[in-house]
Scaffold this active site. Sequence first.
Site, PDB file in Angstrom:
ATOM      1  N   GLU A 165       0.777  -1.325   0.097  1.00 59.77           N
ATOM      2  CA  GLU A 165      -0.090   0.080  -0.033  1.00 59.77           C
ATOM      3  C   GLU A 165       0.881   1.462   0.109  1.00 59.77           C
ATOM      4  OE1 GLU A 165      -3.720   2.202   2.226  1.00 59.77           O
ATOM      5  OE2 GLU A 165      -3.144   0.128   2.879  1.00 59.77           O
ATOM      6  N   LYS A 187      -8.432  -1.062   0.948  1.00 60.24           N
ATOM      7  CA  LYS A 187      -9.795  -1.669   1.905  1.00 60.24           C
ATOM      8  C   LYS A 187     -10.309  -2.494   1.320  1.00 60.24           C
ATOM      9  CE  LYS A 187     -10.271  -0.340   5.992  1.00 60.24           C
ATOM     10  NZ  LYS A 187      -9.024  -0.572   7.140  1.00 60.24           N
TER      11      LYS A 187
END
Length: 403
Positions: free
Chosen positions: A211, A227
């Site tokens: 990420e 997410k």
Amino acid sequence: MVHGSRSIGHFPAPPFVAPPGAPGSCQGGHRASTWFRWSRCDGGDPAELVSEFLADNGLSVRNIGRTADHVRPIGAGSICGAALYVSADAGSVMAGGAPGAPSPVPSIPDVYAVVYEHVPGDDRPEPARPDFTLGEWTPSWTPSAHAAAVGAVRAAIGRGDVYQVNVVGHASAPYGGDPLPALRRVAALPGARYGGVLAGDGWALATASPETLVEVRDGRVVTRPIKGTRPATALGRRELLASAKERAEHVMIVDLSRNDLARLPGLGPVEVEDLFAVRRWSGLWQAESVVSAPVVGELDLASLLRALVPGGSVTGAPKIAALAEIARLEPVGRGVSMAAVGWVGPGHLDLGLTIRTVAVDGSRVHAWAGGGITWDSDPWAEVAEAEAKLAPVRTALAAAVLP
């Protein structure tokens, strides 16, 4: 606050290990020249202090993204860049949120930066290392306690205190021998955009993070929040794409990321380039979006850190209220996890969010995992998701143990 110019710790430093986010031109041909450490007890503004240190060492952190990389010389003795790490606790301080529980690895500072200079490549063979051994894992809370924390977040959402909170658990295990081979295995997990190892005085961390917390390059700021998780199977992919709960949770964090960028001076209009794209990390599918904005004025590192650390995907929304819930519910500090680590180069910046990250001190290895909680969350499903995220990291560590 401490800084100096000695060698980095008793865990092996480069050239044997590449720091997270280091460009190819600085791997295998660089060495640490000076370093900076800050801990919460030191006081002061850590964002400004580390920016001052990096600027004093020739890095353009006062006007990031406006200086082309090629204007800086590349040769022996020239600055290659700097590794930068910011803990979850330091991120809370920078954001103005509540500090969490004490870190289970207090030997690791809350902010750490190492400036590297170019040197001729080192092709010496690595020295022999003591065999790595790994003991039994001990969690910081039971599955029931984890599930109860999820329930407490749902209650807070019901009261209107928060919309979403990321809840994280911790586990540790004793180890013996040299941890570097095990850390390298973690850093090499499939899908690790920021795979690397950073070592300090008696400690080291390894990340397999996929990420991007923030990247500044070619006149643009980019963040890529992740997410939504499912097993990396055909069924798991279909379930992730079809889940209204996961999509709502994801969009909420994308909105938070947009707001974080919009607060920054020196940026143009914020846009979502990609929304809910499914990517693979090790044995999991995860949903990722791309949020960006052009650099149109002066943009400094301290402002970036205050706006974006800790990342919204590991805090929740609203961020300050979510940090208060995290401090209330989590029994063990997040330490090196759910924070930031990466590279500051001449004219660019690339920091990953420290998910899928482990730390070692002189006797134990530490790991963290969790997930975002919304009103629709099932407590036991959240416990299972955290275990699924931690499983590849544990497997990589165990694989380094010789028969």
